[in-house]
Scaffold this active site. Sequence first.
Site, PDB file in Angstrom:
ATOM      1  N   LEU A  44       0.893  -1.162   0.000  1.00  9.31           N
ATOM      2  CA  LEU A  44       0.000   0.000   0.000  1.00  9.31           C
ATOM      3  C   LEU A  44       0.924   1.203   0.000  1.00  9.31           C
ATOM      4  CD1 LEU A  44      -3.001   0.782   0.104  1.00  9.31           C
ATOM      5  CD2 LEU A  44      -2.842   0.756   2.585  1.00  9.31           C
ATOM      6  N   ASP A  45       0.769   2.073  -0.986  1.00  7.45           N
ATOM      7  CA  ASP A  45       1.677   3.200  -1.150  1.00  7.45           C
ATOM      8  C   ASP A  45       1.780   4.038   0.112  1.00  7.45           C
ATOM      9  OD1 ASP A  45       2.194   2.566  -3.836  1.00  7.45           O
ATOM     10  OD2 ASP A  45       0.367   3.603  -4.455  1.00  7.45           O
ATOM     11  N   ARG A  46       2.899   4.713   0.245  1.00 11.13           N
ATOM     12  CA  ARG A  46       3.161   5.559   1.415  1.00 11.13           C
ATOM     13  C   ARG A  46       2.071   6.611   1.609  1.00 11.13           C
ATOM     14  NH1 ARG A  46       7.554  10.019   1.859  1.00 11.13           N
ATOM     15  NH2 ARG A  46       7.599  10.354   4.101  1.00 11.13           N
TER      16      ARG A  46
END
Length: 189
Positions: A44-46
């Site tokens: 899950l992207d930052r």
Amino acid sequence: MARLLLFNKPFGVLSQFTDRGSPTVRSTLSDFIDVPGVYPAGRLDRDSEGLLLLCDDGRLQARIADPRFKMPKTYLVQVEGDPEESDLEPLRRGVRLNDGMTLPADVVRIDPPDLWLRDPPIRQRKSIPDSWLKITIREGRNRQVRRMTAAVGLPTLRLVRWSIGDWSVGGIPPGAFELSSTSPGFQTS
């Protein structure tokens, strides 16, 4: 039986336990999770929030993360703009991205959800409306939901992964996790 953690990943946290090579200190999973032997099943992207599954079973991890199993992932997405149904139709058919066509997504417009406050908050602009969508995809390309909404002229402002399959982040505060049992369809032994 496999151990499975449901973690509500806050904004700004990397979906890994270490941050090698970065000149700045960035928050990682190790700041929130002290459970030996578990690893993220996917990413899950930052700059995204919400459900991240971690487990200690490689076969289950692959089953959750591998796009060939087409496990549904549902996102609550705040977008810039005020889309009509016709604006959402391309997402439902599939959108051409630079890495090819996406599979069709399930997309509905929703009322603003009752979510936790984000830190930092979303920038509000008085002259540009925003709205919320619930988008379910069955792939896992890099930044896929953001790229899909941008492709139809609806840039993403906030992205919260709400569920993966039957697992949901509902009721789990940001930065916290719960231990879950695997469902019967995911037995690995």
